[in-house]
Design an enzyme around this catalytic site. Structure first.
Site, PDB file in Angstrom:
ATOM      1  N   THR A 121       0.857  -1.187   0.000  1.00  0.00           N
ATOM      2  CA  THR A 121       0.000   0.000   0.000  1.00  0.00           C
ATOM      3  C   THR A 121       0.893   1.237   0.000  1.00  0.00           C
ATOM      4  OG1 THR A 121      -1.656  -1.212   1.207  1.00  0.00           O
ATOM      5  CG2 THR A 121      -1.850   1.177   1.250  1.00  0.00           C
ATOM      6  N   GLU A 151      -4.001  -4.989  -2.580  1.00  0.00           N
ATOM      7  CA  GLU A 151      -4.436  -6.216  -1.931  1.00  0.00           C
ATOM      8  C   GLU A 151      -5.442  -5.876  -0.838  1.00  0.00           C
ATOM      9  OE1 GLU A 151      -3.632  -9.351  -2.815  1.00  0.00           O
ATOM     10  OE2 GLU A 151      -5.229  -9.590  -1.353  1.00  0.00           O
ATOM     11  N   PHE A 152      -6.486  -6.681  -0.714  1.00  0.00           N
ATOM     12  CA  PHE A 152      -7.515  -6.377   0.292  1.00  0.00           C
ATOM     13  C   PHE A 152      -7.654  -7.478   1.339  1.00  0.00           C
ATOM     14  CE2 PHE A 152      -8.514  -4.136  -3.617  1.00  0.00           C
ATOM     15  CZ  PHE A 152      -8.696  -2.835  -3.161  1.00  0.00           C
ATOM     16  N   LYS A 204      -7.416   1.551  -2.674  1.00  0.00           N
ATOM     17  CA  LYS A 204      -6.974   0.813  -1.493  1.00  0.00           C
ATOM     18  C   LYS A 204      -7.067   1.689  -0.233  1.00  0.00           C
ATOM     19  CE  LYS A 204      -4.790  -1.922   1.248  1.00  0.00           C
ATOM     20  NZ  LYS A 204      -4.738  -3.303   1.513  1.00  0.00           N
ATOM     21  N   PHE A 249     -18.355  -4.586   9.700  1.00  0.00           N
ATOM     22  CA  PHE A 249     -17.458  -3.566  10.264  1.00  0.00           C
ATOM     23  C   PHE A 249     -18.201  -2.509  11.072  1.00  0.00           C
ATOM     24  CE2 PHE A 249     -13.052  -4.405   9.116  1.00  0.00           C
ATOM     25  CZ  PHE A 249     -13.277  -5.634   8.529  1.00  0.00           C
ATOM     26  N   CYS A 260      -2.782  -2.261   9.132  1.00  0.00           N
ATOM     27  CA  CYS A 260      -3.321  -1.497   7.992  1.00  0.00           C
ATOM     28  C   CYS A 260      -4.127  -0.264   8.371  1.00  0.00           C
ATOM     29  CB  CYS A 260      -4.185  -2.406   7.128  1.00  0.00           C
ATOM     30  SG  CYS A 260      -3.205  -3.592   6.221  1.00  0.00           S
ATOM     31  N   LYS A 320      -6.759  -8.577  16.802  1.00  0.00           N
ATOM     32  CA  LYS A 320      -8.045  -9.215  16.524  1.00  0.00           C
ATOM     33  C   LYS A 320      -7.827 -10.718  16.642  1.00  0.00           C
ATOM     34  CE  LYS A 320      -7.836  -9.916  11.568  1.00  0.00           C
ATOM     35  NZ  LYS A 320      -8.522  -9.712  10.310  1.00  0.00           N
TER      36      LYS A 320
HETATM   37  C1  UDX Z   1      -7.619  -4.825   7.015  1.00  0.00           C
HETATM   38  C2  UDX Z   1      -8.608  -4.776   5.840  1.00  0.00           C
HETATM   39  O1  UDX Z   1      -9.850  -5.361   6.263  1.00  0.00           O
HETATM   40  C3  UDX Z   1      -8.047  -5.490   4.633  1.00  0.00           C
HETATM   41  O2  UDX Z   1      -8.955  -5.345   3.542  1.00  0.00           O
HETATM   42  C4  UDX Z   1      -6.713  -4.866   4.287  1.00  0.00           C
HETATM   43  O3  UDX Z   1      -6.133  -5.525   3.189  1.00  0.00           O
HETATM   44  C5  UDX Z   1      -5.764  -4.915   5.480  1.00  0.00           C
HETATM   45  O4  UDX Z   1      -6.384  -4.279   6.587  1.00  0.00           O
HETATM   46  P1  UDX Z   1      -6.867  -6.554   8.894  1.00  0.00           P
HETATM   47  O5  UDX Z   1      -6.027  -5.449   9.444  1.00  0.00           O
HETATM   48  O6  UDX Z   1      -6.277  -7.905   8.745  1.00  0.00           O
HETATM   49  O7  UDX Z   1      -7.451  -6.170   7.448  1.00  0.00           O
HETATM   50  O8  UDX Z   1      -8.097  -6.732   9.899  1.00  0.00           O
HETATM   51  P2  UDX Z   1      -9.647  -6.350   9.928  1.00  0.00           P
HETATM   52  O9  UDX Z   1     -10.425  -7.596  10.069  1.00  0.00           O
HETATM   53  O10 UDX Z   1     -10.030  -5.451   8.846  1.00  0.00           O
HETATM   54  O11 UDX Z   1      -9.713  -5.583  11.337  1.00  0.00           O
HETATM   55  C6  UDX Z   1      -8.985  -4.383  11.568  1.00  0.00           C
HETATM   56  C7  UDX Z   1      -9.247  -3.868  12.958  1.00  0.00           C
HETATM   57  O12 UDX Z   1     -10.565  -3.382  13.083  1.00  0.00           O
HETATM   58  C8  UDX Z   1      -9.097  -4.903  14.079  1.00  0.00           C
HETATM   59  O13 UDX Z   1      -8.464  -4.313  15.182  1.00  0.00           O
HETATM   60  C9  UDX Z   1     -10.522  -5.274  14.412  1.00  0.00           C
HETATM   61  O14 UDX Z   1     -10.683  -5.770  15.729  1.00  0.00           O
HETATM   62  C10 UDX Z   1     -11.210  -3.946  14.205  1.00  0.00           C
HETATM   63  N1  UDX Z   1     -12.638  -4.076  13.928  1.00  0.00           N
HETATM   64  C11 UDX Z   1     -13.067  -4.663  12.780  1.00  0.00           C
HETATM   65  C12 UDX Z   1     -13.559  -3.540  14.831  1.00  0.00           C
HETATM   66  O15 UDX Z   1     -13.193  -2.999  15.880  1.00  0.00           O
HETATM   67  N2  UDX Z   1     -14.884  -3.622  14.519  1.00  0.00           N
HETATM   68  C13 UDX Z   1     -15.352  -4.193  13.381  1.00  0.00           C
HETATM   69  O16 UDX Z   1     -16.575  -4.204  13.176  1.00  0.00           O
HETATM   70  C14 UDX Z   1     -14.412  -4.738  12.485  1.00  0.00           C
END
Ligand code: UDX
Length: 429
Positions: A121, A151-152, A204, A249, A260, A320
């Site tokens: 990114t 990438e997502f 992104k 989310f 990220c 997480k």
């Molecule tokens: C994220 C993006 O989702 C992904 O598309 C990108 O490529 C990289 O960043 P990731 O960091 O692996 O992925 O985790 P994600 O599941 O998105 O959660 C990110 C953070 O948000 C975590 O700390 C999670 O606990 C928090 N979260 C997520 C919440 O607090 N509430 C929600 O409803 C969802």
């Protein structure tokens, strides 16, 4: 096709393994001998469900090749992906030094026609810098096209996110590069967005910042629900059913963390500033995220009045569930604040304790959730691991000094917990 990935972090390693599994020959270049030797044996540096098996299978088949050497990999490849890290600098910008350094190495080792694509990114405009380096370093007679293929994937569900994404974004200038990239992604059944570099890069950042915004919004609704006596989970379920909003989310909690969202929100604010646009909406997303972390500490102070000498058991340290990643985990800020107030911390996380021990000092790391709760004045749940959903609360209650629980992930039913004799505090209800 023959493809090279530079970098074997989450993005590089997962995508490389998936493309090898599709039948391509995939080189992965790293710069640490020990890590590359381990990867050759199928020992992977991160915890990601299903990844070790996928890597082993494709190493054994000879399609996934780990190396320190640029030469054969780059010269044989149709496409080279840059997938190295872009950490945040002190000023909040993305640190591009790794991207620019590998661009030079790629340039020197090119042969014939190659597409060089960025998966890292990077701020809009980076590709132009990379392109300039490649043009300056490439041997005579070689030809390159440049592309951005963001990438997502999410940690914890990285393989299925890569094989079944909502969309594939390909930003490239030439038709030849587009065709090659479309062909590589053919086994993935998802809509493909074909566009220019700048748009692909911004998609992104804009996507991650919007998801972070949804989480901060959910956390604000949670605060308001607590003040009004409403149930935030029902409010958010109610709004999420509107298909224009969507139900994902929107879980309130201790705020977003990870590698990220915090970095990408900061970087987009900084990109906007550089372009004379103060993206104040995102500044507030960040502020609310900080408040959400501090709010857990505020609840702890309110429950125990004075934290000095109090024993607090923490369930979950990773940012997480289903990952051992501690990067920008809310647990770090929260535990630091609790310790500053004089609390004694014991903690358990199913996967992240080894990494946590390098970041969080003076924490008594325990073998299981029960030991972390033993003798505690308060238990705080910070990560939504499935194993925390089904705990024996009779046992926990009998072992705690006082049965106080702050459920930072809303894993438990407030009424049931109260009926079990706990003082229960959730987020938004
Ligand atoms: C994220 C993006 O989702 C992904 O598309 C990108 O490529 C990289 O960043 P990731 O960091 O692996 O992925 O985790 P994600 O599941 O998105 O959660 C990110 C953070 O948000 C975590 O700390 C999670 O606990 C928090 N979260 C997520 C919440 O607090 N509430 C929600 O409803 C969802």
């Amino acid at each position: 096709m023959t493809v090279t990935f530079i970098g074997h972090g989450y993005v590089g390693l997962v995508t490389a393994a998936v493309f090898a599994d599709f039948g391509n020959t995939v080189y992965v270049i790293g710069h640490t001998k020990e890590k590359i030797e381990n990867l050759k044996k199928g020992i992977i540096p991160i915890y990601e469900p299903g990844l070790e098996e996928l890597v082993k299978k494709n190493v054994d088949s000879g399609r996934l090749i780990f190396t320190l050497d640029y030469k054969p990999a780059i010269s044989e490849s149709d496409i080279v992906f840059i997938a190295v890290g872009t950490p945040t600098t002190k000023t909040g910008d993305a640190d591009l030094s790794a991207v620019l350094a590998v661009a030079e190495e790629i340039g020197r080792n090119l042969e014939g026609y190659t597409v060089v694509a960025t998966k890292s990114t990077v701020p809009a405009g980076t590709n132009k810098k990379v392109k300039r380096i490649l043009e300056e370093t490439k041997p005579e007679g070689t030809e390159i096209d440049y592309a951005s293929v963001p990438e997502f994937l999410r940690e914890g569900s990285a393989i299925s996110d890569t094989t079944n994404p909502d969309r594939v974004v390909i930003g490239a200038e030439s038709q030849r590069a587009r065709d090659l990239l479309v062909k590589l992604h053919e086994p993935i059944k998802a809509p493909v967005i074909l566009t220019n570099f700048e748009t692909a890069e911004l998609i992104k950042y804009a996507a991650n910042a919007f998801l972070a915004l949804k989480i901060s919004y959910a956390n604000s609704i949670a605060k308001l629900s607590e003040a009004l006596g409403a149930d935030a989970l029902k409010v958010l379920e109610g709004i999420g059913m509107d298909r224009r909003i969507g139900n994902m989310f929107l879980s309130p909690g201790p705020g977003y963390g990870g590698s990220c969202f915090p970095k990408d929100v900061k970087a987009l604010i900084s990109i906007a500033k550089d372009n004379d646009y103060p993206f104040s909406l995102l500044e507030e997303v960040e502020n609310i995220n900080g408040q959400s972390r501090r709010d857990i500490v505020r609840k702890a102070r309110k429950t125990l009045s004075d934290l000095r000498g109090k024993k607090i058991g923490i369930l979950g340290l990773a940012f997480k569930a289903n990952t051992d990643d501690m990067r920008d985990a809310p647990a770090i800020d929260i535990i630091n604040l609790l310790q500053n107030d004089g609390a004694k911390i014991s903690a358990f996380d199913p996967k992240a304790m080894e990494i946590a021990a390098g970041v969080l000092k003076n924490v008594d790391y325990k073998k299981d959730a029960y030991q972390a709760c033993d003798g505690a004045d308060l238990v705080i749940v910070l990560t939504e691991w499935n194993e925390f959903r089904e705990l024996d609360f009779e046992k926990i209650k009998s072992e705690m000094k006082t049965p106080n629980i702050i459920d930072g992930r809303n894993l438990y039913d407030p009424e049931e917990m109260k009926a079990r004799g706990f003082t229960y505090i959730g987020v938004g209800r």
